[in-house]
Design an enzyme around this catalytic site. Structure first.
Site, short mmCIF file in Angstrom:
data_model
loop_
_atom_site.label_atom_id
_atom_site.label_comp_id
_atom_site.label_asym_id
_atom_site.label_seq_id
_atom_site.Cartn_x
_atom_site.Cartn_y
_atom_site.Cartn_z
N ASP A 111 -5.29 3.40 3.92
CA ASP A 111 -5.75 3.14 5.29
C ASP A 111 -7.24 3.48 5.43
O ASP A 111 -7.63 4.64 5.36
CB ASP A 111 -4.93 3.98 6.26
CG ASP A 111 -5.14 3.57 7.71
OD1 ASP A 111 -6.00 2.70 7.96
OD2 ASP A 111 -4.45 4.11 8.59
N ASP A 307 -9.90 -2.97 9.06
CA ASP A 307 -8.91 -1.88 8.97
C ASP A 307 -7.77 -2.31 8.05
O ASP A 307 -6.98 -3.20 8.38
CB ASP A 307 -8.37 -1.54 10.36
CG ASP A 307 -7.43 -0.34 10.33
OD1 ASP A 307 -7.30 0.29 9.26
OD2 ASP A 307 -6.84 -0.03 11.37
#
Length: 647
Positions: A111, A307
């Protein structure tokens, strides 16, 4: 005689039953559990991504884990491992990290929107049930708690530093900070390093229910794995991600610098603009025509953010409406249909080819234009996902960002794209490529070769090990030792729902057998469960006919075909992902087990012959007795001597 026959029959039946019992309870042997297979890959810090089914492929569509120096000629090592996943099917990518001495393994979501790496702690009573056991600090000889200081938040006793993270999808993680040795896998050129990480004491929301153990934070921040490694001077200030395509999946991750391809497209990335990785997007073109938008629409709030923890893409309302209308205008030959999930107003189309390579002939190309006028070309697979219920159906993977004016670009935008986060030079690069072939391409560009690392160990549940040296070019599907395989177990996740797949499960088994070039009788269904809008099927491949085992070569061929998506199934079965595979050695048979058919046949023949002989003997005996009792009417009868009666 009849009693003897009973004894013979009872003894034979008893022997046969005991023999069958011995066949059904063979000597136990420990199966070899293996993780999802890896493609062959050269060295460096890369982290393998493994697939995990979610209850819904849309669950993570709104998941945004937003938390508040590299050059191509650097002499620093880098860490490489392959990524295995399908972003839309599983909702996230995970990588393997090992923590502690001896190493304890964890599957962590990669992430770029998070700045902390954390795993469940052994003391956590409010953590969900995840893939691997919780981290046990007491079992690691190198673990040290991070003591309370002025630079951190502390626990109530002011003994140990703590952390807490809350995410947009209303999940959260909190716990204490510890320091230990982190290892990056046996293909990493980077040796294990000491790093600070979070040991969770509480999870909520998706973090509690997900199958993955935790998060690997790659964002900007003192606790980020990237920042810690850069601070130590062991890698360049850069990392790269490469996600596989629509039907291929997989990919790679590199921590550290790599040589940039000459045709890589770059955008300026301002670390002061927002705490997230942003790009300077100015315009979007559809079919060569610029959308009628003010360039500032992509620069509101946090700007345009990349992201990796987000699945789809989200545009400000005005930009989304313009994009949607432009796409629909170009698709006059297709029919607009409802989406696969009635809970969402997806924009979908039917009538297209099921072959991904043919989509560019029907769907328009899309270009993202940066401030420097360089353009990132988006193929149809970068803004579409397959309709799970309609053959040849596709839906837009770009959505309105509700009331948030931020432009958020998730993994779908960069499928089959190498994305380099060059933090030292404040830029992010994009290079269109086949991510499943990335290693071969990087080798041509002079990627370093693997070297041994300094840590070893093994996991109780699989033969996958923490970093150890591996010969370059060795098969990552290799089965340890030359064993005789009695069964291959395959966990397969499919992107269609349980109710649709159930009546076609036997048909699916036949397709799999045909593609794997095995007999249909060798493919056995072991388990079949629902995973929200997807299905999880467990198959067993067994030896054929009279064969007692599967050869290593045949087993590797079966596993690699599924892992590399070379098994082509009809579109009606959706996309598939090999979640896990396992091989079990064939049981060593005793002399009785090897010759039981011969013994059984001999017993049956003996019983038949014995019964036949006994029957013949009984018939002959009775005939003899009958001849002795028969006398002619006029035959002479010997006189019987009368005995006097005694008074």
């Amino acid at each position: 005689m009849a009693r003897a026959l009973v004894y013979i029959t009872v003894a034979s039946v008893t022997f046969f039953l005991l023999f069958l019992l011995s066949r059904s309870n063979p000597s136990t042997s420990t199966p070899l559990l293996l993780p999802p297979p890896h493609h062959g890959a050269p060295p460096a810090m890369i982290l393998p991504l493994f697939p995990f089914p979610k209850n819904s492929s849309r669950t993570f569509s709104h998941s945004r884990r937003h938390l508040l120096r590299s050059d191509s000629h650097s002499s620093h090592p880098n860490a490489r491992m392959r990524l295995y996943d399908d972003l839309l099917l599983n909702g996230y990518y995970t990588t393997r990290l090992w923590i502690g001495t001896p190493p304890q393994r964890f599957a962590l979501i990669v992430d770029t929107g998070s700045t902390v790496t954390y795993v469940p702690c052994a003391t956590c009573e409010q953590c969900g049930r995840h893939q691997d056991p919780k981290f046990q600090p007491d079992l690691s000889s190198t673990y040290q708690p991070v003591k309370c200081n002025l630079d951190c938040s502390c626990d109530t006793d002011r003994v140990q530093c703590t952390y807490e993270r809350q995410y947009a999808e209303m999940s959260s993680s909190s716990g204490v900070l510890g320091e230990d040795i982190i290892s990056f896998g046996n293909q990493s050129e980077l040796v294990p390093q000491r790093a600070v990480f979070g040991c969770e004491n509480e999870e909520t929301g998706d973090l509690y229910s997900q199958h993955a153990d935790g998060i690997m934070g790659l964002g900007r921040g003192d606790l980020s794995v990237v920042d810690q490694l850069v601070e130590k001077g062991v890698i360049s200030d850069s990392f790269s991600l490469c996600y596989g395509g629509m039907d291929i999946g997989g990919g790679a991750m590199v921590l550290g610098g790599i040589s940039s391809p000459p045709d890589m497209v770059f955008s300026y990335s301002d670390p002061e603009r927002s705490p997230y990785y942003n790009i300077d997007l100015k315009a979007i073109h559809v079919a060569g025509k610029q959308l009628p938008l003010n360039p500032n629409v992509f620069d509101v709030k946090y700007g345009t953010v990349l992201d990796s923890g987000t699945t789809y893409a989200y545009l400000p309302e005005a930009a989304f409406v313009a994009f949607k209308n432009a796409i629909i205008k170009e698709l006059t030959s297709l029919k607009q249909i409802r989406g696969p999930d009635p809970n969402y107003n997806d924009i979908c189309f039917s009538g297209a080819s099921s072959d991904v390579s043919e989509l560019s002939k029907i769907f328009p190309t899309v270009e993202m234009v940066f401030d420097n006028q360089q353009k990132l070309l988006l193929a149809p697979e970068n803004y579409l996902f397959r309709h799970s219920k309609v053959r040849g159906g596709y839906c837009l993977g770009i959505f309105p960002n509700e009331k948030d004016p931020t432009t958020l670009l998730g993994g779908i935008i960069v499928r089959n794209t190498l994305v380099t986060y060059d933090r030292e030079h404040l830029k992010i690069g994009f290079w269109k490529t086949n991510c499943s072939e990335l290693w071969e391409r990087l080798r041509i560009n002079g990627a370093p070769s693997p070297s041994p690392s300094s840590s070893s160990g093994k996991d109780n549940s699989t033969v996958e090990s923490p970093p150890t040296s591996a010969p370059d070019g060795s098969s990552h599907y290799a089965i340890p030792g030359e064993i005789q395989i009695g069964e291959i177990t395959l966990d397969m996740s499919l992107s269609i729902d349980y109710s649709y797949l159930k009546p076609h499960i036997n048909e699916l088994a036949e397709f799999i057998a045909k593609e794997l070039d095995v007999n249909a009788s060798q493919v056995h269904l072991l388990d079949f469960t629902s995973e929200g809008n997807s299905s999880l099927v467990t198959w067993a491949i067994v030896p054929s006919g009279s064969a007692t085992y599967i050869s290593n070569v045949a087993a590797i061929s079966i596993i690699s075909q599924l892992a590399e998506h070379r098994v082509r199934l009809p579109d009606t079965f959706g996309n598939y992902q090999l979640v896990q595979w396992k091989v079990e050695p064939s049981v060593q048979q005793t002399w009785w087990q090897q010759h039981y058919l011969v013994v059984l046949l001999a017993i049956i023949i003996t019983i038949i012959v014995g019964l036949s002989a006994s029957g013949v003997w009984i018939i002959w005996r009775r005939r003899q007795q009958a001849l002795k009792l028969y006398k002619p009417v006029d035959g002479a009868v010997p006189e019987q001597e009368l005995q006097p009666l005694e008074s």
